[in-house]
Design a protein around this motif. Structure first.
Motif, short mmCIF file in Angstrom:
data_model
loop_
_atom_site.label_atom_id
_atom_site.label_comp_id
_atom_site.label_asym_id
_atom_site.label_seq_id
_atom_site.Cartn_x
_atom_site.Cartn_y
_atom_site.Cartn_z
N VAL A 101 59.73 42.39 53.86
CA VAL A 101 60.21 42.56 52.21
C VAL A 101 60.29 44.72 51.57
CG1 VAL A 101 59.05 40.40 51.55
CG2 VAL A 101 58.01 42.78 51.56
N ARG A 102 60.29 44.76 50.38
CA ARG A 102 60.29 46.06 50.13
C ARG A 102 59.47 46.21 49.32
NH1 ARG A 102 64.94 48.96 51.54
NH2 ARG A 102 66.78 47.98 52.39
N LEU A 103 58.79 47.01 49.72
CA LEU A 103 57.16 47.37 48.64
C LEU A 103 58.00 48.07 47.62
CD1 LEU A 103 54.97 48.76 51.76
CD2 LEU A 103 54.60 46.63 50.85
N PRO A 104 57.16 47.81 46.53
CA PRO A 104 55.56 47.00 46.71
C PRO A 104 56.27 45.28 46.56
CG PRO A 104 55.79 47.67 44.22
CD PRO A 104 57.21 48.61 45.42
N VAL A 105 54.81 45.18 46.77
CA VAL A 105 54.24 43.33 46.36
C VAL A 105 52.78 43.81 45.41
CG1 VAL A 105 55.42 42.95 48.67
CG2 VAL A 105 53.17 43.68 48.69
N ASP A 106 52.89 41.80 45.07
CA ASP A 106 51.82 41.62 45.09
C ASP A 106 50.43 41.60 45.76
OD1 ASP A 106 49.55 40.63 43.18
OD2 ASP A 106 50.51 38.99 42.23
N ARG A 107 49.75 42.82 45.55
CA ARG A 107 48.79 42.36 46.65
C ARG A 107 47.65 41.68 46.70
NH1 ARG A 107 48.07 46.00 50.98
NH2 ARG A 107 50.33 46.98 51.12
N THR A 108 47.86 41.19 45.08
CA THR A 108 46.69 40.19 44.90
C THR A 108 47.12 38.73 45.30
OG1 THR A 108 47.73 39.67 42.81
CG2 THR A 108 45.98 40.84 42.53
N ALA A 109 48.46 37.75 45.58
CA ALA A 109 48.84 36.93 45.75
C ALA A 109 49.49 37.61 48.22
CB ALA A 109 50.47 36.87 45.68
N PHE A 110 49.72 38.31 47.97
CA PHE A 110 50.76 38.71 49.31
C PHE A 110 49.40 39.72 50.38
CE2 PHE A 110 53.88 37.37 46.57
CZ PHE A 110 53.95 35.95 47.26
N SER A 111 49.53 39.48 51.70
CA SER A 111 49.00 40.79 52.26
C SER A 111 50.32 40.83 52.96
CB SER A 111 48.04 40.09 53.42
OG SER A 111 46.96 39.66 53.07
N ALA A 112 50.30 42.57 53.07
CA ALA A 112 50.92 43.30 53.53
C ALA A 112 50.89 44.44 54.86
CB ALA A 112 51.86 43.85 52.66
N ILE A 113 51.33 44.57 55.67
CA ILE A 113 51.62 45.21 56.88
C ILE A 113 52.93 46.78 56.85
CG2 ILE A 113 51.50 46.24 59.01
CD1 ILE A 113 50.53 43.19 59.85
N PRO A 114 53.41 47.27 56.18
CA PRO A 114 54.02 48.60 56.20
C PRO A 114 54.37 49.15 56.97
CG PRO A 114 52.25 49.50 54.15
CD PRO A 114 51.32 47.94 55.09
N LEU A 115 55.65 49.06 57.80
CA LEU A 115 56.35 49.12 58.74
C LEU A 115 57.52 50.38 59.29
CD1 LEU A 115 57.80 45.60 59.80
CD2 LEU A 115 55.78 46.71 60.15
N TYR A 116 57.87 50.52 57.94
CA TYR A 116 58.68 52.21 58.21
C TYR A 116 59.26 52.22 56.30
CZ TYR A 116 62.46 48.97 58.60
OH TYR A 116 63.48 47.71 58.82
N THR A 117 59.67 53.62 56.31
CA THR A 117 60.11 54.25 55.33
C THR A 117 61.73 54.57 55.70
OG1 THR A 117 58.06 54.70 53.92
CG2 THR A 117 60.30 55.66 53.52
N GLU A 118 62.76 53.91 54.85
CA GLU A 118 63.68 54.43 54.60
C GLU A 118 64.72 55.42 54.34
OE1 GLU A 118 66.87 51.34 55.19
OE2 GLU A 118 65.93 50.21 53.99
#
Length: 259
Positions: free
Chosen positions: A60-77
């Motif tokens: 996905v593209r950040l941001p995400v709803d951190r109250t519902a989803f876990s996320a691991i940032p990978l890279y910035t374009e």
């Protein structure tokens, strides 16, 4: 949610601009018996796909709803501006927002950069999608600012792009529902993070090797062996004190009965 216990498959959603091929290849190598299904979704659809169980995880593209989803940032374009090949901007290798001050900047409704203030002059209307915006650029209606992956995705031979050094940027992350961190999700996290198949984390590991039996080490000193534990030892006066023979001072044994 999908897990190996009930349905041995894994569904991975991804937004435009992300190329999941290298991770998919590694998945097929490590878990050949677990099918991987790829689902392309729009950035707006990604959260719903995870929330409704259509996908087990998503790029996905950040941001995400951190109250519902876990996320691991990978890279910035890198952010670029797409222009016709004969545009004056192509004279430079990279440009700034000030260079767009007199340009009509097309702003599609599916924009992923989250502008606080759009540069240049606004277009007469906002196209529905980035693909529609590309068509307007090709028609010399204006220019378009997007992440580099989207410029490549919508490549046309009559268009090109240049790096926009001071524009907002878009970051890509791997995301999944916080309450659905399944074994297969853990497996995919390991793949994305570059863990080897023998990593201590994740389920796909080689069984530990059987410990080898240690050989008895030779005695290197210490107290002498006790009589009777090996070969005979010599007593005072040269007599043997082990091996069943009498030594000096020992108790006499019973005489043998003659047959």
């Amino acid at each position: 949610m999908t897990d190996s216990a009930d349905s041995p498959s894994f569904r991975l959603a991804y937004v435009p601009g992300v190329t999941p091929a290298k991770w998919a290849r590694t998945w097929h190598e490590r878990l050949p018996d677990v099918p991987l299904t790829l689902l392309q979704v729009t950035p707006a659809e990604a959260a719903d796909a995870l929330r409704e169980g259509t996908a087990d995880a998503a790029f996905v593209r950040l941001p995400v709803d951190r109250t519902a989803f876990s996320a691991i940032p990978l890279y910035t374009e890198t952010t670029v501006v797409v222009v016709p090949k004969d545009h004056v901007i192509t004279a430079a290798d990279e440009v700034t927002l000030d260079d767009l001050a007199d340009e009509v900047v097309v702003h599609p409704l599916d924009d992923v950069l989250g502008w606080e203030k759009l540069p240049g002059e606004p277009a007469f209307e906002r196209p529905e999608t980035t693909a529609d915006a590309i068509e307007l650029v090709a028609a010399n209606i204006g220019v378009l600012v997007v992440p580099q992956s989207l410029a490549r995705l919508h490549h046309r031979r009559d268009l090109t792009y240049r790096t926009l050094v001071d524009a907002p940027q878009s970051s890509i992350a791997l995301s999944w529902p916080q309450d659905a961190t399944t074994d297969l999700v853990e497996d995919f996290i390991g793949i994305v993070r570059g863990r080897t198949v023998n990593s201590t984390r994740g389920r796909v590991q080689q069984p530990p090797a059987e410990p080898k039996a240690e050989r008895a080490k030779p005695r290197t000193g210490g107290a002498p062996r006790k009589a009777g534990s090996g070969g005979a030892s010599r007593g005072r006066g040269g007599g043997a004190t082990g091996g069943g023979r009498r030594g000096t001072g020992g108790k006499p044994g019973k005489p043998r009965r003659r047959s």
